[in-house]
Write a protein that holds these residues in place. Sequence first.
Motif, PDB file in Angstrom:
ATOM      1  N   ARG A 185       0.828  -1.201  -0.010  1.00 53.96           N
ATOM      2  CA  ARG A 185      -0.071   0.134  -0.052  1.00 53.96           C
ATOM      3  C   ARG A 185       0.912   1.111   0.011  1.00 53.96           C
ATOM      4  NH1 ARG A 185      -2.324  -1.168   4.383  1.00 53.96           N
ATOM      5  NH2 ARG A 185      -1.356   0.698   5.690  1.00 53.96           N
ATOM      6  N   GLU A 186       2.000   1.266   0.732  1.00 52.81           N
ATOM      7  CA  GLU A 186       2.792   2.406   0.920  1.00 52.81           C
ATOM      8  C   GLU A 186       3.872   2.608   0.026  1.00 52.81           C
ATOM      9  OE1 GLU A 186       3.795   2.390   4.879  1.00 52.81           O
ATOM     10  OE2 GLU A 186       1.584   2.308   5.612  1.00 52.81           O
ATOM     11  N   ASN A 187       4.354   1.791  -0.645  1.00 57.18           N
ATOM     12  CA  ASN A 187       5.535   1.858  -1.466  1.00 57.18           C
ATOM     13  C   ASN A 187       5.126   2.790  -2.654  1.00 57.18           C
ATOM     14  OD1 ASN A 187       7.249   0.093  -0.277  1.00 57.18           O
ATOM     15  ND2 ASN A 187       7.073  -1.552  -1.844  1.00 57.18           N
ATOM     16  N   PRO A 188       4.075   2.933  -3.352  1.00 54.83           N
ATOM     17  CA  PRO A 188       3.882   3.868  -4.217  1.00 54.83           C
ATOM     18  C   PRO A 188       3.951   5.262  -3.872  1.00 54.83           C
ATOM     19  CG  PRO A 188       2.345   1.984  -4.707  1.00 54.83           C
ATOM     20  CD  PRO A 188       3.019   1.751  -3.284  1.00 54.83           C
ATOM     21  N   ARG A 189       3.561   5.511  -2.895  1.00 54.80           N
ATOM     22  CA  ARG A 189       3.777   6.812  -2.304  1.00 54.80           C
ATOM     23  C   ARG A 189       5.351   7.222  -1.915  1.00 54.80           C
ATOM     24  NH1 ARG A 189      -0.693   7.879   2.466  1.00 54.80           N
ATOM     25  NH2 ARG A 189       0.336   5.928   3.191  1.00 54.80           N
ATOM     26  N   ALA A 190       5.969   6.248  -1.450  1.00 51.11           N
ATOM     27  CA  ALA A 190       7.338   6.446  -1.301  1.00 51.11           C
ATOM     28  C   ALA A 190       7.988   6.660  -2.593  1.00 51.11           C
ATOM     29  CB  ALA A 190       7.841   5.196  -0.529  1.00 51.11           C
ATOM     30  N   ASP A 191       7.623   5.945  -3.672  1.00 51.50           N
ATOM     31  CA  ASP A 191       8.238   5.933  -4.946  1.00 51.50           C
ATOM     32  C   ASP A 191       7.937   7.227  -5.561  1.00 51.50           C
ATOM     33  OD1 ASP A 191       9.183   3.507  -4.726  1.00 51.50           O
ATOM     34  OD2 ASP A 191       7.612   2.362  -5.951  1.00 51.50           O
ATOM     35  N   ALA A 192       6.909   8.070  -5.364  1.00 47.55           N
ATOM     36  CA  ALA A 192       6.615   9.190  -5.836  1.00 47.55           C
ATOM     37  C   ALA A 192       7.795  10.351  -5.094  1.00 47.55           C
ATOM     38  CB  ALA A 192       5.099   9.674  -5.532  1.00 47.55           C
ATOM     39  N   LEU A 193       7.712  10.084  -3.875  1.00 48.53           N
ATOM     40  CA  LEU A 193       8.838  10.948  -3.227  1.00 48.53           C
ATOM     41  C   LEU A 193      10.328  10.754  -3.955  1.00 48.53           C
ATOM     42  CD1 LEU A 193       7.883  10.347   0.401  1.00 48.53           C
ATOM     43  CD2 LEU A 193       7.460  12.450  -0.966  1.00 48.53           C
ATOM     44  N   VAL A 194      10.832   9.588  -4.101  1.00 50.24           N
ATOM     45  CA  VAL A 194      11.973   9.311  -4.893  1.00 50.24           C
ATOM     46  C   VAL A 194      11.736  10.019  -6.182  1.00 50.24           C
ATOM     47  CG1 VAL A 194      13.310   7.414  -5.689  1.00 50.24           C
ATOM     48  CG2 VAL A 194      12.051   7.178  -3.639  1.00 50.24           C
ATOM     49  N   SER A 195      10.934   9.980  -6.903  1.00 50.89           N
ATOM     50  CA  SER A 195      10.896  10.351  -8.478  1.00 50.89           C
ATOM     51  C   SER A 195      11.072  11.925  -8.425  1.00 50.89           C
ATOM     52  CB  SER A 195       9.554  10.080  -9.103  1.00 50.89           C
ATOM     53  OG  SER A 195       9.450   8.703  -9.268  1.00 50.89           O
ATOM     54  N   ALA A 196      10.434  12.592  -7.303  1.00 53.92           N
ATOM     55  CA  ALA A 196      10.472  14.209  -6.982  1.00 53.92           C
ATOM     56  C   ALA A 196      11.605  14.633  -6.324  1.00 53.92           C
ATOM     57  CB  ALA A 196       9.252  14.624  -6.167  1.00 53.92           C
ATOM     58  N   TYR A 197      12.374  13.843  -5.584  1.00 53.72           N
ATOM     59  CA  TYR A 197      13.581  14.380  -4.788  1.00 53.72           C
ATOM     60  C   TYR A 197      14.670  13.422  -5.191  1.00 53.72           C
ATOM     61  CZ  TYR A 197      10.143  17.275  -2.611  1.00 53.72           C
ATOM     62  OH  TYR A 197       9.006  18.021  -2.294  1.00 53.72           O
ATOM     63  N   PRO A 198      15.701  14.054  -5.715  1.00 53.37           N
ATOM     64  CA  PRO A 198      17.039  13.041  -6.151  1.00 53.37           C
ATOM     65  C   PRO A 198      17.729  12.727  -4.920  1.00 53.37           C
ATOM     66  CG  PRO A 198      16.795  15.373  -7.451  1.00 53.37           C
ATOM     67  CD  PRO A 198      16.020  15.345  -6.300  1.00 53.37           C
ATOM     68  N   ASN A 199      17.479  13.254  -3.951  1.00 55.54           N
ATOM     69  CA  ASN A 199      18.217  12.537  -2.522  1.00 55.54           C
ATOM     70  C   ASN A 199      17.262  11.963  -1.633  1.00 55.54           C
ATOM     71  OD1 ASN A 199      16.457  15.106  -1.826  1.00 55.54           O
ATOM     72  ND2 ASN A 199      17.955  15.874  -0.481  1.00 55.54           N
ATOM     73  N   VAL A 200      16.421  11.225  -2.282  1.00 56.07           N
ATOM     74  CA  VAL A 200      15.398  10.643  -1.379  1.00 56.07           C
ATOM     75  C   VAL A 200      15.516   9.165  -2.079  1.00 56.07           C
ATOM     76  CG1 VAL A 200      13.081  10.026  -0.640  1.00 56.07           C
ATOM     77  CG2 VAL A 200      13.863  12.109  -0.389  1.00 56.07           C
ATOM     78  N   SER A 201      15.657   8.089  -1.226  1.00 57.26           N
ATOM     79  CA  SER A 201      15.248   6.570  -1.696  1.00 57.26           C
ATOM     80  C   SER A 201      14.389   6.022  -0.841  1.00 57.26           C
ATOM     81  CB  SER A 201      16.800   5.942  -1.904  1.00 57.26           C
ATOM     82  OG  SER A 201      17.427   5.891  -0.449  1.00 57.26           O
ATOM     83  N   ARG A 202      13.863   4.921  -1.396  1.00 54.37           N
ATOM     84  CA  ARG A 202      13.133   3.943  -0.556  1.00 54.37           C
ATOM     85  C   ARG A 202      13.747   2.861   0.233  1.00 54.37           C
ATOM     86  NH1 ARG A 202      10.465  -0.458  -2.433  1.00 54.37           N
ATOM     87  NH2 ARG A 202      10.283   0.312  -4.613  1.00 54.37           N
ATOM     88  N   VAL A 203      13.404   2.565   1.240  1.00 56.27           N
ATOM     89  CA  VAL A 203      14.053   1.357   1.830  1.00 56.27           C
ATOM     90  C   VAL A 203      12.968   0.645   2.425  1.00 56.27           C
ATOM     91  CG1 VAL A 203      15.460   0.554   3.938  1.00 56.27           C
ATOM     92  CG2 VAL A 203      16.147   2.526   2.657  1.00 56.27           C
ATOM     93  N   ASN A 204      12.926  -0.840   2.225  1.00 52.92           N
ATOM     94  CA  ASN A 204      11.933  -1.483   2.689  1.00 52.92           C
ATOM     95  C   ASN A 204      12.592  -2.521   3.630  1.00 52.92           C
ATOM     96  OD1 ASN A 204      10.444  -1.392  -0.332  1.00 52.92           O
ATOM     97  ND2 ASN A 204       9.502  -1.240   1.396  1.00 52.92           N
TER      98      ASN A 204
END
Length: 247
Positions: free
Chosen positions: A102-121
């Motif tokens: 449920r939450e990965n897509p929202r995190a991935d949107a942040l990664v796309s918008a900010y080059p210094n953000v990455s998703r970790v599971n």
Amino acid sequence: MKSALLAAALSALMLAGSPALAQTAPSSLVQSAVADTLRPADEVARDPLRHPAEILAFAQLQPGQRVADIRPGAGYFTRLFARVVGEGGHVYAFVPNKTAERENPRADALVSAYPNVSRVNGDLDAMTFDQPLDLVFMSQEYHDFHIPRFGVDVTRMNADIFKALKPGGLFVVIDHQAAPGAGNTAVETLHRIEGALLRKEVEAAGFVFDGETAAVANPADDHTVNVFDEAIRGKTDQFVYRFKKPG
């Protein structure tokens, strides 16, 4: 007169040196992050209740730092962190395995918008990061991890956070205050936890309590209403604690 002035000066110094009372004014960098025109309108509309400038100042965030935002949701704080730490810093949007679908897509949107953000599971009680962290941030989530269906060993979670931080690194926690003596008995019914219990658990992992802020406190909240009740939603009495890893 001189003795009175001296006493006042000494009193001021004592207050400034007290971690529980010391406050930091928002820097121009923090104010710029809050004023960022790229922030979604619905998030900006929540600022009067969430007081982001005061929270970021309290977290002592600096350019170049590495931050983990635990279960960031839509990214209210992640966006702000990304602006403050800048190109030389990094923000890890940590999404638990249990809620990843449920939450990965929202995190991935942040990664796309900010080059210094990455998703970790990962599992909350087995968190690891590829670099030592300066700050771990958890907003309105800690109480959830006491709910049995999450299956989290909170003691291990706090130990993992301690291990992930650099010496001197900070763990900042915001959560909904429960009634005195409630401990963790209202985490599922009211989505609240008693601050005193949370502090005891975090300190047991080796952290030193480093202060608190009343930025999102609400003395009018009697701690008996579910935080999602429209009568109190967004206006609950919340504690904000800062813990430091010694070193």
